[in-house]
Scaffold this active site. Sequence first.
Site, PDB file in Angstrom:
ATOM      1  N   ASP A   1       0.811  -1.213   0.000  1.00 19.44           N
ATOM      2  CA  ASP A   1       0.000   0.000   0.000  1.00 19.44           C
ATOM      3  C   ASP A   1       0.845   1.264   0.000  1.00 19.44           C
ATOM      4  O   ASP A   1       0.338   2.342   0.297  1.00 19.44           O
ATOM      5  CB  ASP A   1      -0.933   0.014   1.215  1.00 19.44           C
ATOM      6  CG  ASP A   1      -0.170  -0.039   2.523  1.00 19.44           C
ATOM      7  OD1 ASP A   1       1.053  -0.304   2.486  1.00 19.44           O
ATOM      8  OD2 ASP A   1      -0.794   0.172   3.578  1.00 19.44           O
TER       9      ASP A   1
ATOM     10  N   CYS B   1       5.212  -0.164   2.559  1.00 20.82           N
ATOM     11  CA  CYS B   1       5.783  -1.492   2.789  1.00 20.82           C
ATOM     12  C   CYS B   1       7.099  -1.423   3.554  1.00 20.82           C
ATOM     13  O   CYS B   1       7.378  -2.276   4.397  1.00 20.82           O
ATOM     14  CB  CYS B   1       5.957  -2.229   1.466  1.00 20.82           C
ATOM     15  SG  CYS B   1       6.891  -1.289   0.245  1.00 20.82           S
TER      16      CYS B   1
ATOM     17  N   HIS C   1       8.997  -3.249  -3.987  1.00 26.80           N
ATOM     18  CA  HIS C   1       8.302  -3.689  -2.774  1.00 26.80           C
ATOM     19  C   HIS C   1       9.300  -4.244  -1.763  1.00 26.80           C
ATOM     20  O   HIS C   1      10.287  -4.899  -2.128  1.00 26.80           O
ATOM     21  CB  HIS C   1       7.260  -4.765  -3.120  1.00 26.80           C
ATOM     22  CG  HIS C   1       6.458  -5.219  -1.951  1.00 26.80           C
ATOM     23  ND1 HIS C   1       5.603  -4.384  -1.266  1.00 26.80           N
ATOM     24  CD2 HIS C   1       6.381  -6.429  -1.335  1.00 26.80           C
ATOM     25  CE1 HIS C   1       5.036  -5.058  -0.289  1.00 26.80           C
ATOM     26  NE2 HIS C   1       5.493  -6.298  -0.311  1.00 26.80           N
TER      27      HIS C   1
END
Length: 518
Positions: free
Chosen positions: A179, A182, A287
């Site tokens: 979101d 991370c 990520h």
Amino acid sequence: MTILPKKKPPPPSDPEGNGERSGSGGADSHSRSGARPRSSPPPRWAYPGNPAPPERHPAGTPRPQQASPPPCSGGSGGAGSGPLGEGALGPCCCCTGAGGCCSGPGHSKRRRQGVSAGPGAPGSSPDREDGAGNNSEDEYETAARTQAIDPDTAEQQEHWFEKALQEKKGFIIKQMKEDGACLFRAVADQVYGDQDMHEVVRKHCMDYLMKNADYFSNYVTEDFTTYINRKRKNNCHGNHIEMQAMAEMYNRPVEVYQYGTEPINTFHGIQQNEDEPIRVSYHRNIHYNSVVNPNKATIGVGLGLPSFKPGFAEQSLMKSAIRTSEESWIEQQMLEDKKRATDWEATNEAIEEQVARESYLQWLRDQEKQARQPRKASATCSSATAAASSGLEEWSGRSPRQRSTAGSPEHPDLHAELCMKPPSPAATLMLGKPPSPCAPGPSNQTCAGADRATSPLVSLYPALECRAIMQHMSPTAFGLKDWDDDEILASVLAVSQQEYLDTIKKSTLRRDSSPDHS
């Protein structure tokens, strides 16, 4: 006269070159407008040719891997040195536009080219010009690199990475929510044990950056206050500057793994210690996930808690849970034992009741059989039994009113006849008998029989004979106004008992006198 050589005329100016130089100058002034004086930003990855870091922060561990193309050299965006030079890492970002939230350490080559063309150059846009102050080239190039990755290849690479870490290091990759927070989620999971604490980690990190703005502002291309305000948003991604700040803030090294069993980057704090590092994994250049060592507790390390022992709370909770489980098990077993004991008692009571019922029924059957067997008795007993039976039937057939009217003045003849009629010898004999054949004394003087003591009707013979006699007599003869079964039975039994005692006395005297005569 001295003749001086003439100056060579200047070469004709190149309009394109002048435009480029003027554009470069304009871009430089635009990108630096409102920014703090700073040194050149460090490259994203460490290379052997980079200078050594300054004395404040230890350098990151140099690694040969590269997660993105090397930074461009030359101009104001050339490679430089700094405390974040070695160990600088690209951001976790999913931004697709120039105004994305991610920022990295190096200038964007594409941004410099777009800005150097000038605002009037073809292909330039206001969006590109407005986003020129951001800090990372990943804000412009991450989307293109992400789309170029094959999904199947990326999935295989992720599977291999996770398996290699678990087999060689024993680490487990804990997935974080994608979101935009991370990185802060991964650090919150390592420090607090809960990724939902990412807002607290972000706030502390931004506050730490503001307190040390004189140092960290040298590695941000945009206005530092604007950068901090943008990074305070929960959906804004973090990069190497935030990692360095969190390493100093929690005084724990931050290790970054990217598709390998050894960290590609390590951010150190101000002081060296033996605390377990914060481990994060970098996936697809966009990520971060948390890398957890299940064999060593690290939650709470770096929070400055006095006398804190990692894992002690878990051990206490485990002991408490075991104790509670044991107590619950003991109570359950005691309850089961009580249930079994209650069932056993109820079963025993039911068995005893059943046995008593069957025994009583068997006794009734035996009594019925004995009553149906023919009795062997003398003629006197037979006649007495017949008379008693007939008297009992006649006496029981008459109602108490009929029995009481037998001696009333309405039947004077019958009353006189009954009074003048003497009692029969059998009746006289029966009056002298004891009420029960089980009483001591000569019970076989009149009637002898083996089954007399066991027959239930034998004990009723005296009463039956008495009733047969009493039904012909008037109640006034006994001082009674009317016949009453209870009073009559009591008086008859008293007379019978007295006669029985007299008989015993006489028999005793006879026994005593018989030896004297002999």
